[in-house]
Write an enzyme that holds these catalytic residues in place. Structure first.
Site, mmCIF file in Angstrom:
data_model
loop_
_atom_site.group_PDB
_atom_site.id
_atom_site.type_symbol
_atom_site.label_atom_id
_atom_site.label_comp_id
_atom_site.label_asym_id
_atom_site.label_seq_id
_atom_site.Cartn_x
_atom_site.Cartn_y
_atom_site.Cartn_z
ATOM 1 N N HIS A 10 3.532 6.713 -6.953
ATOM 2 C CA HIS A 10 2.783 7.888 -7.406
ATOM 3 C C HIS A 10 3.691 9.122 -7.339
ATOM 4 C CE1 HIS A 10 -1.384 10.118 -7.177
ATOM 5 N NE2 HIS A 10 -0.743 10.345 -8.302
ATOM 6 N N HIS A 29 1.879 4.640 -2.855
ATOM 7 C CA HIS A 29 2.036 6.090 -2.707
ATOM 8 C C HIS A 29 3.394 6.537 -3.243
ATOM 9 C CE1 HIS A 29 -1.587 7.019 -0.547
ATOM 10 N NE2 HIS A 29 -1.300 6.277 0.506
ATOM 11 N N HIS A 36 0.834 -1.207 0.000
ATOM 12 C CA HIS A 36 0.000 0.000 0.000
ATOM 13 C C HIS A 36 0.871 1.261 0.000
ATOM 14 C CE1 HIS A 36 -3.601 2.432 1.322
ATOM 15 N NE2 HIS A 36 -2.622 3.205 1.791
ATOM 16 N N GLU A 37 1.806 1.334 0.953
ATOM 17 C CA GLU A 37 2.644 2.534 1.063
ATOM 18 C C GLU A 37 3.552 2.689 -0.154
ATOM 19 O OE1 GLU A 37 1.903 4.712 3.145
ATOM 20 O OE2 GLU A 37 0.627 3.493 4.434
#
Length: 702
Positions: free
Chosen positions: A492, A489, A485-486
């Site tokens: 991105h 980020h 998940h992290e």
């Protein structure tokens, strides 16, 4: 695996050396996290010359006092840029100067924002906190600077020049004007000063409230039965309760923790009430009906009415399934505790976990040996290499560059574009480190005036256990999913390579910012992806497919009730930031909303809202997690479910969703990826369909 074992191509090496100095001592990402290198790394950090620097390579930050120097430098630079902006004729250069101004302040504020919560030295934390406050105050004053605003207004009013600008430059100009407007630039001088004062007070209240959400509560130890006292930290005649103990099998321990940890605190209650009132005052002062209307400008949802419609429709769809989940939990509680069968809020997380484990034989301990941290990092590296042409390399750090010896620095390298940026991995537990998984932007990417690209720098913060002697750090399935998940980020941030740092990477509306990270969770739960890296750290045996299938299906057990709980949090957030004055106290609103939306009874004398830390960073936007998950679900099913390694689809994902950062309207990015504009009903259907069990796995396990 992936690109990490290939030698750096000579052409790429030349390209990197031509752009900026890069350490030649890169190593494969997986080995950077194994136990052996963790012991060696501190000796290697200085390199041959043993050169010293400051945090993140910023020379001034070799000591806490350096924050004052960095702050003064940024403020001096910002004064010069304000003068330049006010004297420059309207044109593309106006937007570039505004972005330089934003960058000069953000380079200090963003870095300080991380240091104030994560640095082990309290003097560094305090200096960073002060820098955050001072820069924040300056930003609020600049957002009400009439002359500065006029320089931008002249550009926006010139139709010929605006039509000549590219879409990204035009949008960034409009976003800067939006910042002026929501800060009250249109008000008279007295009201503008009031807006600045409100903003500064709100910043202070946010910090105070956030600290209060994590503080433990004390209770006289004689109040609790002797046989459960050992579950809590003793301090003289008192016991400290620092959390909910949600996984404890003893019902009495969970009940005590819930009632004590969530007991109302008058000071924290006053902070919350003042925070909500000030947010509302600010919103109305600058022309909005409520703080929610102000906060939702520019998001995918656009307004509170759409959010309310989304949450109501989702709640209606979940209602029947949630009741069935509660009935299953109640039966399980009756089975394990016949004397007390009433399902209470402290039971939900525990008994849903018991049901998952019983139905699918899920024991996290059986999975951990297959998820060593090094193997998981190699898995991410392999996935990014196949999907996006990106490899992760561990790079040595200079003395003073990192704040803890177990932090690792990763270089993110594209196969043809070269070095894209850096990720600092602060993965391990330590005293005074927050127990939360987060992504921090330390420096945003942008095109500099000399034509070079300012590389983005981010931190990923996790709370993983240290490796034991001879055993690598082993992750539970939940930890592995959080890592993916992290890292979503982080990608991105690396691939949102915009011209302007104001919209780089994750600097986009909140209900879109969570899409890339949640999408990575779908990859983390796909056997074809997991099979690339999940190997037993001792035997090398791959994780069996049926274990992955059972793990994925187990997450659907009581998932409707889990999602209904998120709906409750989102509805509560909307009410708190809706019409003021509130009709009832925040605790009475909590009680009413909990019983109406969630379904489990409110517990007298508790005030869960005082632990709701997301009210600070996600005020009026907590719904974003649900809406982002809906978009991620649609992207996964339509674009990656058939082949999670589809390079063409990966490039489309980068082109349509990651590359723009916040430089394009979020709904347009979603439309570009899905080739359609999703409705509220589409969002709801996507979330509800994720709850359906996989028939093949169900039959196999039956």
């Amino acid at each position: 695996l992936g690109g990490c074992r290939r030698a750096l191509p000579a052409v790429l090496g030349r390209a990197l050396r031509g752009r900026r100095a890069v350490s030649t001592s890169w190593c494969p990402v997986g080995s950077a996290f194994d136990a052996k290198l963790q012991q060696q790394q501190p000796q290697l950090r200085g390199g041959a010359a043993g050169r010293e620097t400051g945090l993140f390579g910023v020379p001034e930050l070799s000591c806490p006092e350096g924050f004052q120097e960095a702050q003064d430098k940024a403020l001096q630079e910002s004064e010069q840029l304000v003068q330049k902006a006010c004297s420059t004729p309207p044109g593309p250069e106006t937007v570039m100067i505004f972005d330089q101004l934003s960058d000069s302040l953000c380079r200090v504020a963003d870095l300080a924002d991380f240091v104030k919560v994560a640095h082990p030295d309290c003097e560094f934390r305090e200096a960073a906190e002060e820098a955050c406050r001072n820069i924040g105050t300056v930003v609020e004053k600049l957002n009400t600077d009439i002359e500065l605003c006029q320089s931008l207004r002249r550009l926006l009013a010139d139709e010929v020049i605006m039509n000549s600008l590219d879409p990204e430059t035009r949008r960034v100009a409009e976003l800067f004007m939006f910042d002026f407007e929501i800060s009250g630039i249109h008000l008279d001088e007295e009201k503008r000063k009031k807006a600045v004062d409100l903003n500064v007070r709100i910043l202070d209240l946010c910090n105070e409230f956030l600290i209060g959400t994590h503080l433990p509560n004390k209770i006289d130890k004689h109040v609790l039965p002797e046989h459960i006292r050992y579950n809590f930290t003793a301090e003289g005649n008192y016991l400290q309760v620092a959390g909910l103990h949600a996984d404890c099998p003893d019902d009495l321990v969970r009940e005590a923790a819930y009632k004590i940890f969530l007991h109302s605190n008058a000071q924290q209650l006053r902070r919350l009430e003042e925070l909500l009132a000030n947010r509302n005052s600010l919103a109305q002062l600058v022309g909005y009906d409520t703080f929610a209307h102000r906060a939702l400008q520019g998001t995918m949802a656009k307004n509170p009415e759409t959010v309310r419609q989304f949450l109501e429709k989702l709640s209606d769809q979940l209602s029947k399934r949630t009741q069935e989940d509660f009935e299953m939990m109640t039966k399980m509680k009756m089975k394990l505790n016949p004397h007390n069968s009433t399902l209470m809020p402290w039971d939900h997380p525990y008994y849903s976990g018991v049901l998952r484990a019983e139905r699918y034989n899920i024991d996290p301990g059986l999975y951990c040996p297959f998820f060593s941290l090094g193997a998981c990092m190699e898995g991410l590296n392999s996935l990014f290499s196949r999907l996006l042409g990106i490899s992760l390399y561990a790079e040595q750090t200079k003395r003073g560059e990192i704040w803890s010896e177990d932090v690792r620095k990763l270089a993110v390298v594209h196969e043809t574009e070269g070095l894209l940026g850096y990720i600092y991995c602060d993965f391990f537990q330590r005293p005074d480190k927050p127990h939360q998984d987060c992504h921090f932007t330390v420096r945003g990417g942008r095109l500099r005036e000399n034509g070079e690209y300012q590389l983005p720098v981010v931190v990923l913060m996790l709370s993983l256990p240290h490796s034991a002697r001879g055993v690598p750090t082993l992750l539970s399935p939940g930890m592995m999913e959080n890592l993916f998940h992290e890292m979503g980020h982080a990608m991105h941030s690396m691939l949102g390579r915009t011209r302007y740092q104001h919209v780089t990477g994750t600097r986009c509306p909140t209900d879109f910012a969570e899409v890339p990270s949640i999408l990575m969770e779908y990859f983390a739960n796909d056997y074809r992806v997991v099979n690339q890296f999940a190997r037993h750290y001792k035997t090398g045996q791959p994780l069996p497919k049926n274990m992955v299938s059972r793990l994925c299906e187990s997450k659907k057990v009581c998932a409707a009730a889990d999602m209904q709980l998120q709906v409750f949090y989102a509805v509560l957030d909307q009410i708190y930031h809706g019409k003021h004055p509130l009709k009832k106290s925040t605790t009475e609103i909590l009680k009413e909303t909990q019983e109406k939306v969630y379904g489990l009874p409110y517990v007298p004398n508790t005030a869960w809202q005082l632990r709701f830390s997301h009210l600070v960073g996600y005020g009026a936007k907590y719904y974003s997690y649900l809406m982002s998950r809906a978009v991620a679900s649609m992207v996964w099913k339509q674009c990656f479910a058939q082949n999670p390694f589809d390079r063409a689809m990966g490039e489309r994902y980068r082109r349509e969703m990651l590359a723009h950062g916040g430089g394009k309207e979020p709904i347009l990015m979603v439309q570009g990826m899905l080739q359609k504009s999703p409705s509220v009903e589409d969002f709801v259907d996507a979330l509800v369909s994720d709850l359906d069990h996989d028939f093949e796995t169900f039959i196999m396990d039956s």
